[in-house]
Structures are given as structure tokens and as C-alpha cells.
Scaffold this active site. Structure first.
Site, mmCIF file in Angstrom:
data_model
loop_
_atom_site.group_PDB
_atom_site.id
_atom_site.type_symbol
_atom_site.label_atom_id
_atom_site.label_comp_id
_atom_site.label_asym_id
_atom_site.label_seq_id
_atom_site.Cartn_x
_atom_site.Cartn_y
_atom_site.Cartn_z
ATOM 1 N N ASP A 209 17.602 -20.133 -27.107
ATOM 2 C CA ASP A 209 16.928 -21.388 -27.427
ATOM 3 C C ASP A 209 17.875 -22.273 -28.234
ATOM 4 O O ASP A 209 19.093 -22.204 -28.055
ATOM 5 C CB ASP A 209 15.624 -21.097 -28.190
ATOM 6 C CG ASP A 209 14.543 -22.136 -27.934
ATOM 7 O OD1 ASP A 209 14.769 -23.319 -28.257
ATOM 8 O OD2 ASP A 209 13.478 -21.760 -27.414
ATOM 9 N N HIS B 66 12.780 -26.501 -32.125
ATOM 10 C CA HIS B 66 12.241 -25.786 -30.960
ATOM 11 C C HIS B 66 12.506 -24.281 -31.031
ATOM 12 O O HIS B 66 11.609 -23.456 -30.824
ATOM 13 C CB HIS B 66 12.862 -26.391 -29.700
ATOM 14 C CG HIS B 66 12.245 -25.959 -28.411
ATOM 15 N ND1 HIS B 66 12.595 -24.797 -27.764
ATOM 16 C CD2 HIS B 66 11.310 -26.562 -27.625
ATOM 17 C CE1 HIS B 66 11.899 -24.699 -26.641
ATOM 18 N NE2 HIS B 66 11.109 -25.750 -26.537
ATOM 19 N N SER C 84 6.864 -24.032 -23.365
ATOM 20 C CA SER C 84 7.831 -23.439 -24.305
ATOM 21 C C SER C 84 7.132 -22.596 -25.362
ATOM 22 O O SER C 84 7.732 -21.676 -25.920
ATOM 23 C CB SER C 84 8.636 -24.536 -25.010
ATOM 24 O OG SER C 84 9.624 -25.066 -24.163
#
Length: 610
Positions: free
Chosen positions: A11, A75, A402
Site C-alpha cells: 500500500d 491510505h 480498499s
């Protein structure tokens, strides 16, 4: 043991100081761990984050990027804490969603592979990270990344990396994509990985708008700001175009960037006729914004100013008020949390099937929570990506596949903690066949939205039977799909020559779901060969239970299978006959021994893809 499980997160990095990654109480690294902690000056691993690497093949870092595993986006920290974050009490986003946060496997270790940057995530970096994660000894790989559309496996770095991880006993969990509800919009579709759709949870946020006439309207947003009841002047964006820059009311009515006259909107709440980003109203230094929009309201975003998004009916009423009142005023309240009584259902943005690469492999595989998820955040990032947003928070609420992907990752890691020798296919089968069945009443796309159903980790550790598969099974599948030896080498890393012995049909891949397609208006019959492995009760007998609507006939031979030992395999044949018309039709096959219900969806549909 869960503390021996290592979750590999590919990620945007991680924020190691987050309380979710505190290593208090953790023992030494698992003995199998062979990875490293790449140690630039601003990053340190611990007994929770046991490894961290970063990849940037071209060597070019953007102005906001850290040349380290540290997360500058948020994220990666969010997904890592969903999969394996520790228990943290009283977490919230400015009081919203306050409570205990925890990952799926809070005692597991995290290994970070930073492949995503402010500009993108690149193929070379993704493949390098897969190679390292495999060599380092991770147990599960989580990858909440995808292209704009599905690609042939030859051109899909994620599918190729996931094949190599599968060869080495590591399941890869992938996000389905955020391009729904368009049909065939799912992006990660390799049969050797787990493709995860996103569903709602029993939490939603509403944001009230009160007008000067006393009327109140309920909109959607994640609004951390509060006007505290103060009434602000209210102006229609169409009445405030920046004429000096060449804009007209046709532009400013939508509050497009640059279109608003700052002198007219500064310090006021602005009404905008369409849902867009907040750049236009932020540039105008507005006190807040009220948008109207005919789109889906099953998820919400944060904005860098007080904001509420109304449906078209309420928007029309507010539009009439702001235009018919001499001195209109409005106030926007902080969001409130309410119960979402229809949850779980697959959210509108979650990418849908059918599978655009292999029509007769059902994708997505299953769905997991992906809406309004509170999880860890990078304190180098703001709540939103708006330049004007200065809010720095340890936890943030966002939505996406996600977020659902690491929920499934955590569930897969949970299963593996009980069954460390199970193959990726066995773990995937356990998750799919124990998933909670969902209804087309809330998702008209049915299995093309939710696959086998909603993830149910508690049951998945004891599935009873599993549909197992290994590298040779996927090679047979690829040979049957027409891949040449050279193509196979690109995907598998080995030189393999397809022959009669390695040429298998898609319907005979030992998959935990059944799919068949035909041209519109035609009937179709397919024969599927399957084998299940007993992982439940040593001595057990399973009965085939078929559910099929009119137009779908599912025959199972034999309809009763018996086992005398754990690990024993039994094979059966499923014949499906379908009248698909111009749509889809679905049923299910469940093997039931009275204790375990091993359920597989059966989907037939008219394919519009050549």
C-alpha cells in the site's frame, strides 16, 4: 497462533506512531520472519510492525512523498489497521464513530511494502514488493490497489504477483474496484486471488441543514464542523458567477472551481445545483455549502468546510427558498450517526461483475465492510486531500473496496491462524462457502454485486469442506483459456508446455462458485467437475441441498457424499441447465451434514461481452 501470523500490506506505507500499531505485549518476531526494516532517519519498526520496505523504481519522489516506508497519504495506515491493528479505545473522527477500533487479527504482525505514492502505484514496484513479501515469509498479502479496468493476466502485475504468492502458499486479497454499479467494472479478477466487494455497515452519517424559515433537511456527508446553530447568509451559486474571469451562472450554479465570485460568497453558505468537489466553494472562502444531487446516498465523504448533500426533492425545496426569500439564511450542523437498518448491502460504488476477463468465473468472490470505516490515519495527511484542509487526525472515516479488502485479509489471517497448513485456495473456499447469503432485494445485480455473500469470519474457521486447488490446477485453467507456453511463463515464472494432460476447462477449475454464460436468448447446459476435502468431522455424511428458481435446473451426482477421515476427498458432478433470456438467474448448491452448511452460488447469465 495469531501472533505468529504476518500480514503483508502492499500500500502507501504506514504511520508507525499510530496507537493501532503499538507493540506493547508482543513477544519476539516469529522465527520464520526473514524480512528487514528499511531504516531511513524517520522510520522505526517494532514488534508489531516487524518489517518495512519501500519501492520507487524510477527514483523520483514527489514533493509530499517520504523516501521511506512512512505513509504520507493515510491510505496505507488505514488498510493496515483494518487488517491487523491493535485495540484502541475511544477512537473517533472529532467525536464521530467514537468507540473501540481493532483490526481483524489484532495480535498478528504487520509487514509493510510501500508501493503507492502521491502520483500512482507502478507495476515494477508492485512485482518487486510481491517478490520480497514472499521471500520475507508473510502469511497473507493485502493489496487495496487496482487499475481503471480489468486486464488480461499477462498485463496485470497484481495477477502475476498473486500467482507467485499462491505458488508459495500465500493468499492475496484484492479490492474489487470502485467503479460500480457499472456492469463488468470489477478490476481484480484472477481466480487464484480473493476479489472483495464493499458492503455497508450498520452505521451511517446524516448532516442536517436548517433554513431561516425554520425548515430542516437531512443530507449526507461526514461533517466534523458545526455552525452551532448560527444562521449565515445563504446564496445561490448561480447568482454569484465570477464574470471577470469569464464565468456565467451556467458555471457558478454548479460551484465549479474558479466559477464563484469571492466577494459575493465569502462568509456565506452557498447552494450548488450539482454534487462536485468543494474546490469552488473553498476558493470563494464560503462558510459552508449545500449541494443537491440525484446520485446514490449510501456512502458519504468528508469536506474541508461545513457541507451537506441533499437529495433532489429536498434540494428543490431549498433552491426555492434561497431564490424566493429576500434575506435567506442557513446553518449546517455537525453530522450525526444513525443506524443503517438495511445493512449489509453492497454499496453503489463497489465494482460489479460479470467477470470481463473470464466470463465463467464468478467475480467478486464475496463482500466485506467497506463503508464509513474508522481506522488509523497518517498525521502527515489531512482528513481530505483538499489543499485548504488543515485537520490532522489519528483516525479517519473513509469508504471504498480498499477498506473491504483488508477486512477480508483479516478474516483470511484469522482462518490461517487455526489452519497454518491450508492452501490459499482452501482459505478462500472457507471464506466463500461460509459467507452469509445476501438478497437481490437490496442489490439488483445479485451475485455480480456480492459474489458468495457477506464475509462471516467466525464460521470460516470451521467450514466442514473445502474446494482446494494448487498451481497445476490454475495452469490447466490457463492452458484451457488458450495461453501459449511463452504466455504461461510470463504469468507463472516457469516454462510450461500445454498438453492434453494440462488442458482443462474453466468449468472444471475446482472453484467454490459456479458460473455459466451464453449469448442472450439462448438456453445453456454446462457440466462442472468438483472435488471437496473433508476438514470438518472425521466421519460425516453430506447431503446436496439445491435451491433453484424457475428457469434454472441444478443436478448433483452423487447427491450424498460420505467421509471416514479428515483430509479425505470426494468428487461430484454438477450439471446446470439454464434459460437465461437477456439477464441473469441464480441459485445455490449447499452440502449439509447437519453441522456445516457448505454453500456455493450458481449463476447463469446472458453475456454481452464478446
Amino acid at each position: 497462533m495469531e501472533s505468529d501470523i504476518i500480514v503483508g500490506m502492499l500500500d502507501s506505507g504506514i504511520w508507525p506512531e499510530s496507537e493501532s500499531f503499538n507493540d506493547t505485549g508482543f513477544g519476539p518476531y516469529p522465527a520464520k520472519w526473514k524480512g528487514i526494516c528499511q531504516k531511513p532517519s524517520n522510520f522505526t519498526c517494532n514488534k508489531k510492525i516487524i518489517g518495512a520496505r519501500y519501492y520507487r523504481t524510477d527514483g523520483h519522489f514527489g514533493p509530499g512523498d517520504f523516501a521511506s516506508p512512512r505513509d504520507s497519504e493515510g491510505h496505507g495506515s488505514h488498510t493496515a489497521s483494518i487488517a491487523a491493528g491493535g485495540l484502541v479505545s475511544k477512537a473517533s473522527l472529532y467525536g464521530l464513530a467514537e468507540g473501540m477500533v481493532r483490526g481483524g487479527v489484532p495480535s498478528a504482525r504487520i509487514a509493510v511494502y510501500k508501493i503507492c505514492w502521491s502520483d500512482s502505484c507502478y507495476d515494477a514496484d508492485i512485482l518487486a514488493a510481491f517478490d520480497d513479501a514472499i521471500a520475507d515469509g508473510v502469511d497473507i498479502i493485502s493489496l487495496s490497489v487496482g487499475g481503471s479496468s480489468a486486464s488480461d493476466f499477462l498485463e496485470d502485475s497484481i495477477a502475476i504477483g498473486a500467482f507467485h504468492s499462491m505458488k508459495n502458499g500465500i493468499l492475496t486479497s484484492n479490492s474489487a474496484g470502485n467503479s460500480g454499479p457499472l456492469p463488468a467494472s470489477i478490476v481484480n479478477v484472477s481466480p487464484w486471488s480473493l476479489s472483495v466487494a464493499a458492503s455497508t455497515i450498520d452505521r451511517k452519517f446524516v448532516t442536517m441543514v436548517k433554513l431561516g424559515n425554520g425548515e430542516t433537511y437531512e443530507g449526507t456527508s461526514i461533517n466534523t464542523f458545526d455552525h452551532n446553530g448560527k444562521m449565515y447568509p445563504f446564496i445561490y451559486g448561480g447568482d454569484a458567477p465570477d464574470i471577470s474571469e469569464g464565468f456565467t451562472s451556467d458555471d457558478s450554479r454548479y460551484c465549479l472551481p474558479g466559477s464563484l465570485n469571492k466577494t459575493l460568497v465569502k462568509g456565506k453558505v452557498v447552494f450548488c445545483e450539482y454534487y462536485s468537489d468543494a474546490d469552488g466553494v473553498m476558493e470563494g472562502e464560503a462558510a459552508g455549502a449545500v449541494f443537491q444531487d440525484g446520485g446514490n446516498k449510501d456512502y458519504a465523504f468528508s469536506y474541508p468546510l461545513p457541507f451537506s448533500n441533499l437529495n433532489m426533492d429536498d434540494g428543490r425545496a431549498v433552491f426555492n427558498y434561497v431564490n424566493a426569500t429576500k434575506n435567506p439564511t442557513a446553518t449546517i450542523y455537525k453530522s450525526m450517526q444513525e443506524n443503517n437498518q438495511f445493512a449489509p448491502f453492497v454499496v453503489s460504488f463497489s465494482s460489479r461483475g460479470p467477470n470481463p476477463v473470464t466470463a465463467d468465473i464468478l467475480k467478486p468472490d464475496l463482500t466485506a465492510p467497506g463503508v464509513n470505516i474508522l481506522a488509523a490515519w497518517s498525521e502527515a495527511a489531512a482528513v481530505t486531500d483538499a489543499e485548504e484542509d488543515k485537520r490532522v487526525v489519528p483516525y479517519n472515516i473513509i469508504s471504498g473496496t480498499s477498506m473491504s479488502c483488508p477486512h477480508a485479509t483479516g478474516a483470511a489471517a484469522y482462518v490461517k491462524s487455526f489452519h497454518p497448513t491450508w492452501s490459499p485456495a482452501a482459505i478462500k473456499s472457507a471464506l466463500m462457502t461460509t459467507a452469509l447469503p445476501m438478497s437481490s432485494a437490496n442489490n439488483i445485480e445479485a451475485e455480480f454485486a456480492f459474489g458468495a455473500g457477506h464475509i462471516n469470519p467466525a464460521l470460516a474457521a470451521q467450514p466442514g469442506l473445502v474446494y482446494d486447488a494448487g498451481e497445476i490446477d490454475y495452469v490447466k485453467f490457463l492452458c484451457g483459456q488458450g495461453y501459449s507456453s511463452n504466455h504461461l511463463q510470463l504469468i507463472t515464472g516457469n516454462y510450461i508446455s500445454c498438453s492434453e494432460n494440462t488442458n482443462g476447462t474453466v468449468w472444471d477449475l475446482n472453484y467454490p462458485s459456479f458460473a455459466l454464460s451464453s449469448t442472450p436468448g439462448k438456453s445453456i447446459t454446462r457440466v462442472f467437475h468438483r472435488t471437496v476435502t473433508n476438514v470438518g468431522s472425521a466421519v460425516s455424511t453430506y447431503q446436496a441441498v439445491v435451491k433453484a428458481p424457475p428457469g434454472l435446473i441444478i443436478q448433483v451426482q452423487p447427491s450424498v457424499i460420505s467421509f471416514k477421515s479428515l483430509g479425505q476427498k470426494q468428487s461430484f458432478v454438477v450439471t446446470v441447465k439454464a434459460e437465461v433470456g437477456n439477464s441473469m438467474i441464480s441459485g445455490s448448491l449447499t452440502w449439509d451434514d447437519g453441522l456445516h452448511q457448505v454453500r456455493s452460488p450458481v449463476v447463469a447469465y446472458a453475456s454481452l461481452i464478446e
